[in-house]
Design a protein around this motif. Structure first.
Motif, PDB file in Angstrom:
ATOM      1  N   SER A  83     144.582  93.304 -16.130  1.00 32.69           N
ATOM      2  CA  SER A  83     145.918  92.810 -16.476  1.00 32.69           C
ATOM      3  C   SER A  83     146.944  93.928 -16.358  1.00 32.69           C
ATOM      4  N   PRO A 156     149.239  84.581 -18.637  1.00 38.35           N
ATOM      5  CA  PRO A 156     148.087  84.300 -19.517  1.00 38.35           C
ATOM      6  C   PRO A 156     147.044  83.434 -18.812  1.00 38.35           C
ATOM      7  N   ARG A 324     148.450  89.849 -22.846  1.00 38.47           N
ATOM      8  CA  ARG A 324     149.130  88.619 -22.421  1.00 38.47           C
ATOM      9  C   ARG A 324     149.346  87.689 -23.614  1.00 38.47           C
TER      10      ARG A 324
END
Length: 521
Positions: A83, A156, A324
């Protein structure tokens, strides 16, 4: 779930005595290493000051500790790292304009550790959708997308969009090419003041770029508000927004200063966090000053903690970037570990909460939140390049997701050098600059005179400048140094890959700069 953090992101050498305690105050602040890597510290400051031993810091904290549970962040470590890697790549390509292959090799090590990038697929840059996709073998594909003025956000799980409506943030200032510095970019044509030794200044710039492995991307020096030297890496210019990491903490300090000047908040008031308002909640004792001084006492784990276990669970400190999540809610629901104002620890919970306070104040009076920094602060001092990124819920993440040009960082530094006054207008309340540049009581109690109010302090003489100097600091070797004794602002920005040489090259430059400019106070 184990987490391993590399040496390069677990040290903030510049914030500490050069010879001591590199693991005491590092990761989130970032900074450069300049020690422990075979680099001689020529021209580094000489100091006999010593920080307390790690065991002493741990013992004092344990004696004050409140018995509350710790629950580690959920999720998969490789997914969190990916991420951060995807977001770093997206920002590098679509904000800074860096070649993807260069970015993958040299940027964003703090949230996307370099040594783990080989465990995932090569980033796929989609210039039509303005997104970067990275696949995890036998796992999900993470997508970071560019949302205009809000920069890049890693989406997400299960989502193809964010939970907020992006807002176009535009400066109302004229074209900087038509305005004189500092409100614009037209520099004076007359020579610098005679008392400035420009030969030494130029030597300092050479020193800042003297080691190619330091990957210095920008270096700007102002004296009495005037640019006297600047240089940039090939492909980088005076208006290029550069990843700046935890220097953004000083930006949220400034936003809070603006709101305090406007009468919205007071430093000594309890922080009005909605999640803390139930009867008997001890967090109601946390003052705004405690938050700004990294001493709220809330329980998380961070790489800078003296008792941090690098083989333990994934640190919340980094989860704020990579999880996220709704960062504001996560920060506001952490339990108390120590009484408010008792123990100073470098943890991202506090700047996240400060950003929460900004949003609460701005929206309470019916104003648009995402454009607040530009209209209330940046337009006042000539800043046009800042991009503040958000979590998927539209909450500012200026604990480190921020991009701004070196010249604009110099403008912000000069606001502090001028005691919060710009062009005759007081933007920060009287005494606020003194507050951020004075050692926080909780840090003084630990005999660590190195942290103020979302600014680091040169109290140990770790940098080649007077101990009265203070500075913004970010991962990978990002610095904005405020040196009142010489009326100097020094901005040094570089790539993560050069972090271990950043402090050393900076100290070489600082030794020359403080000799080139006469001391004025």
């Amino acid at each position: 779930m184990k987490f391993s953090i590399s040496r390069s992101v677990s040290t903030t050498a510049a914030a500490l005595s050069i010879a001591a305690a590199l693991t005491s105050c590092g990761g989130g602040g970032g900074g450069g290493g300049g020690v422990g890597f075979g680099v001689p510290l020529t021209n580094a400051p000489n100091t006999t000051a010593q920080l307390p031993e790690r065991d002493a810091l741990i013992a004092r904290a344990r004696a004050l500790e409140i018995n509350t549970p710790y629950v580690p962040p959920p999720g998969n470590v490789l997914e969190h790292n990916t991420s951060g890697y995807a977001k770093t790549m997206c920002s590098a390509v679509f904000i800074t304009g860096i070649d993807p292959d260069v970015a993958a090799e040299s940027l964003g090590y703090f949230v996307g550790p370099y040594e783990q990038r080989k465990n995932v697929g090569k980033p796929v840059v989609d210039r039509v959708k303005k997104e970067v996709r990275i696949s995890i073998p036998n796992g999900p594909t993470l997508v970071a997308r560019h949302f205009g003025s809000q920069g890049c956000v890693t989406l997400p799980a299960g989502r193809d969009d964010v939970f907020f409506t992006p807002v176009v943030v535009k400066s109302t200032l004229p074209d900087p090419a038509t305005q004189p510095w500092p409100m614009g970019d037209v520099l004076p044509v007359d020579p610098p003041p005679a008392e400035v030794n420009m030969a030494k200044v130029n030597e300092a710039v050479d020193a800042a770029f003297g080691i190619s492995e330091a990957y210095t991307s920008a270096f700007v020096v102002t004296h009495r508000g005037r640019i006297v030297a600047e240089r940039y890496m090939n492909g980088i210019g005076a208006t290029t927004p550069l990843e700046s990491w935890s220097m953004g903490k000083s930006v949220v300090a400034t936003m809070m200063g603006v709101l305090i000047k406007q009468g919205v908040y007071k430093l000594d008031q309890p922080a009005p966090i909605p999640e803390w308002q139930a009867a008997g909640d001890e967090r109601q004792k946390i003052k705004i000053s405690d938050i700004l001084q990294m001493s709220s006492g809330l329980r998380i784990k961070a790489p800078d903690d003296p008792d941090f276990d690098p083989n333990g669970t994934y640190p919340d400190h980094i989860y704020y970037y990579t999880g996220r999540i709704n960062a504001f809610n996560y920060a506001a629901t952490r339990p108390q570990q120590w009484p408010a104002g008792a123990v100073g620890r470098y943890r991202n919970t506090d700047p996240v909460l400060a950003n929460y306070l900004v949003r609460l104040a701005v929206e309470k009076r019916g104003e648009e939140y995402l454009s607040f920094p530009q209209r209330a602060l940046f337009d006042k001092i000539g800043i046009r390049s800042m991009v503040i990124e958000t979590d998927p819920y539209g909450n500012f993440l200026t604990q480190g997701y921020d991009f701004m040009s070196a010249r604009d960082w110099a403008r912000l530094g000069n606001l502090y050098l001028q005691d919060g006054v710009w062009n005759g207008e007081r933007l920060l309340p009287e005494g606020f600059v003194n507050f951020v540049s004075s050692v926080a009581p909780a840090w003084a109690a630990d005999k660590r005179p190195i942290y103020g109010g979302f600014f680091w302090i040169n109290g140990m003489g770790s940098l080649a400048m007077p101990t009265s100097a203070y500075y913004m600091l970010g991962a990978g070797g990002q610095f904005v140094l405020v040196i009142p004794s010489h009326d100097l602002i020094v901005v040094r920005i570089g790539h993560s890959k050069g972090e271990r040489f950043a402090t050393w090259t900076l100290n070489q430059a600082l030794a020359l700069l403080t000799a080139a400019v006469p001391r004025v106070r």
